[in-house]
Design a protein around this motif. Sequence first.
Motif, PDB file in Angstrom:
ATOM      1  N   ASP A 175      -1.557  -0.296   0.468  1.00 25.15           N
ATOM      2  CA  ASP A 175      -2.592   0.445   1.081  1.00 25.15           C
ATOM      3  C   ASP A 175      -1.734   0.558   3.110  1.00 25.15           C
ATOM      4  OD1 ASP A 175      -5.017  -0.034   2.688  1.00 25.15           O
ATOM      5  OD2 ASP A 175      -4.943  -1.972   1.678  1.00 25.15           O
ATOM      6  N   THR A 178      -4.249  -2.720   5.190  1.00 22.41           N
ATOM      7  CA  THR A 178      -3.493  -3.867   5.263  1.00 22.41           C
ATOM      8  C   THR A 178      -1.860  -4.356   4.994  1.00 22.41           C
ATOM      9  OG1 THR A 178      -3.041  -3.667   2.808  1.00 22.41           O
ATOM     10  CG2 THR A 178      -5.453  -4.397   3.043  1.00 22.41           C
ATOM     11  N   GLY A 179      -1.619  -2.850   5.305  1.00 27.45           N
ATOM     12  CA  GLY A 179       0.032  -3.181   5.884  1.00 27.45           C
ATOM     13  C   GLY A 179       1.103  -3.478   3.830  1.00 27.45           C
ATOM     14  N   ARG A 180      -0.074  -4.213   3.252  1.00 29.54           N
ATOM     15  CA  ARG A 180       0.887  -3.555   1.742  1.00 29.54           C
ATOM     16  C   ARG A 180       0.882  -3.372   1.330  1.00 29.54           C
ATOM     17  NH1 ARG A 180      -0.152  -8.964   0.175  1.00 29.54           N
ATOM     18  NH2 ARG A 180       1.437  -9.022  -2.122  1.00 29.54           N
ATOM     19  N   PHE A 181       2.549  -2.268   1.032  1.00 30.66           N
ATOM     20  CA  PHE A 181       3.021  -1.678   0.597  1.00 30.66           C
ATOM     21  C   PHE A 181       2.789  -2.145  -1.619  1.00 30.66           C
ATOM     22  CE2 PHE A 181       6.130   1.292  -2.477  1.00 30.66           C
ATOM     23  CZ  PHE A 181       5.523   2.244  -1.639  1.00 30.66           C
TER      24      PHE A 181
END
Lengths: 450, 335
Positions: A175, A178-181
Amino acid sequence: MTAKRQIHLAAHFPGVNNTTVWSDPASGSHIEFESFVHLAQTAERAKFDFFFLAEGLSLREHAGHVHDLDVVGRPESFTILAALAAVTERIGLAATLTATYHEPYELARALGTLDHVSGGRAAWNLVTSMDAVSGANFSRGAYLEYGDRYVRGGEMLESATRLWHSWGPDDVIADPATGRFLARPDAGAFAYAGEQVDIEGRFTLPRPPQGRPVIIQAGDSDAGREFAAEHADGIFTRHGDLEGGRAFFADTKRRLAKYGREHDELLILPGVTFVLGDTDEDAQEQAAWVRREQVSGPTAMVFLEQLWNRDLSAYDPDGPMPDIDPIEGESTIAPGSIPARGFTGRRQATADEWRAEAEAEGLSIRDLMVRRAARQTFVGSARTIADQLDEHVQTLACDGFILVPHITPDGMDRFADEVVPLLQERGSFRTEYEGTTLREHLGLAQPWPG
Amino acid sequence: MTNNLHVALGLTGAGWHPAAWREPGARPGELLTAGWWIDQVREASDALIDLVTIEDSLALQSSDPDGPDDRTDAVRGYLDAIVLAARIAPATTGIGIAPVVSTTLTEPFHVSTQIATIDYVSRGRVAWFARISPSHWEAAHAGRRGLPSPEVLRAEAREHIEVVRRLWDSWEDDAEIRDVERHRFVDRSKLHHIDFEGDRFRIRGPSITPRPPQGQPPVFAGDDRIGADVVLRDLVVFLDASAAAAAERRARLDALHPFAPAAEVFAGTAAQLADRLEGERFVRLLPAAIPHDLQAITRELVPELRARGRARTSYGEGSLRERLGLARPASRYAA
C-alpha cells in the motif's frame, strides 16, 4: 440417481524409452518447443486435468555406452513447464522431480514460482531416485542408501511444504499510501532440521496460489503407499488393469483413515497406454504393429541383456534364446536401469522361464520380448476405449489416468477428438473447466485456507 | 561511426530504489506476477533494447548486507528468475532474456539444462547473468555452511561456468540422426562425457538436453574475475527532463528510504546520459524507478542514442549471441 464418478485425465509427454515410436514418419521433435505446445494445447482443448513430464538426470546407458535405440534428450522440467504456462490457461503442469538431486530451497522456489506464474497450476510428482549414473552429474554424487530414500523424500516434502507455508496469504500489502509493503517484519521466516535437510532463514517467495502445489507420488512399495496415504494428493501407479487396479485402489484408500483423510483426498492415477482404431479389429492390428516397432531386434537384445547381465551380441534376435546362462548379481551392463536392477537375484529363474516359454511356442528372441516388454493398456475403437476407461473409474479401479501416447506430438489428437466426447456424453468427464487451479480441477481442498 | 554500444536493462521489483514502489504508476501489488514482468520486458523490446536481466537472490532484499532487516516499508520477495525467464520467453520476441543465477548455490547440471531449455523456447534469446553469493545468510537457505572467501567463491564460479559450457557442448549439433534403418536415434559418437574434475565440482555428463540453438548462450556478469563472456558496467539511472528535476526526485526518494548502491549513479537528462555512454560498449542500466526511469530509457534515451547512430533500428534475424558480435562456436568436442 447418484452422480457418476468423474474421470481425471492427464497427458504424459512421450518418454525417452521404447514406448515412444520415433521411427514412425509422424513422429516429431522431442526438444523443439512446438512439440510441447501441441500436446499441452491438445490436452487443454480436451479439458484434461494436467500435462505430465517425467524426469531423467542422465542419459540412459547400456553396456558402457549411451543407449541410442530410443529417443535421447529432453528439456529441463521447470523451465519447459513455465514456458507452457505462457501458451495455456487452465491445464495443470506436473513435473517429476527427484528428491535426490534437487535441494529443498531450490525446488520449493522453482515449483512455487511455477505455481505463481501459471495461476495455480503446478504439481510435483515426487520420486526418490538413486543411481550412480545420475549421481555423477551432481556435486553431491550418489550418496543415498536405499533405506534413506524415503527419509530424504519425506524431508524434502516436509521442508518444501514449510517453505511454501512461511508466508501468510495476506503478507504482501503493498500500500503506497501507508508505506507498508509487508504485513509483518518476519514474513517468510522458516527453519527445518532433519537428518538430511537442515536449512533456516527467510524464504523469498510469497505463498503460492495453491498454497501447496499438488503432490503426486510414484512408488509402489508398501512404504511408498504409506507415504502417499499420509502426504500425497495423487499416486502415479503401474496398476492399469482392472483387477490389479481394484486391489491397489482398495489397499491404498484403506490406508487414508489412519491419517484422518477421506477417500477423495488421494487420487489413484495409473499410467496407461492406448491404441485407438476405427474399429476394434483395426486397433488390434495397429497395436500389433506398434509393439513390433517398440521392440526392434536391437531393442529386444538390450532387454535380454538387462536380464542376462552380459554381452549377447553373438545371438540373433530373430533366432532362438541364448543357450548360455545369465550372470547373477547387481546389474553391471545397465547400471542406471530400473528394469535391469529389478531382475537382481532372480536372473537364472527368469531366464529359465523365458527359455521354456520361447521353446514351447517356437518364439524368437524378438517375438518373446515383444510379448514380454510391449503391451498396451487399452486397445480398441473410441467407444470401446471410452467404455473401458469409464468402467475402471466407476468400479473403483482408479480415479483417472495418466495417458502415455506413443507418437510425439500428435499422439493425443484422436483421443481428444473421439474418446473425450464419448466420456462427456456419459457424464463422466467435464465439458468445461469449472475452476482455474489444478487443485480445483482435481477436487482437492486448498491447504491452509484463508 | 559503427554502433558498438550494447544496452542491457536490469529489472527488479519496482526499480532499484527501495522507495520506488511508492511512486505514481508503480504497480506494487503486481511485482510478483508474470503479467507485470511481461509488460516491462515488452516495453524494453519495443525500444529494441538488447537484453533484460531478471534480478534474483536466494535471500530477501535487506538494507543490512549481513542479514535480514525488519523493514516492512520496502519491496520484499523474488520469483525464481530462471523459471520466470522461461515464462516470459514465449510471451515476447526479439529481446534477450538473462536470469540472474548464483554460481555458489546452484548445481551446474541444472543451470545448464535450464538455460538450454529456455534457449529452445526463446529461439536463441537466452543468456545467463552469473554471480557469486558471498553472504553466509543467503547460503544457509541452501543448506551451505562454512562459506569460503569471495576469492574462493570466484574460483568456484569459474569452475561452475566451465561445467555449464562443457555440458552445452556435450552434444554435438548434429548428434540426433534418427536413422530408422539402423535403429539409431542419436549418433552416440557425438555425445560426450565432459569428465570435469575441479576443486568444487566433479561432473561427468553428457547433458540430458541437446546443444542449445545458440550453441553457447552468452554468459554475462558484473564481475570480470569469474570468466563470463561479457562484463556489464552497471549504472543506476534517474532520468528526467532536466538535471535538476532528476536530482530533486532522487533526493525525494532518498528521504523516504536511504539508498547507497555499489554501482555508479547517474541522475540527469537523456542527452546527458547518452554523453556519459560515449566510449562504453556493454552497459547495464538499472532504472531507479519503474515505470518512470524505464520508460525514460526506452522512449527518450534510446531515440537519442539512435540519432547518434548508437542504437539499433531492428533486431534482425540472428540469435542474441550473434547480435552481440559473438560467433557461434562449434562444440569443443567436435572432431
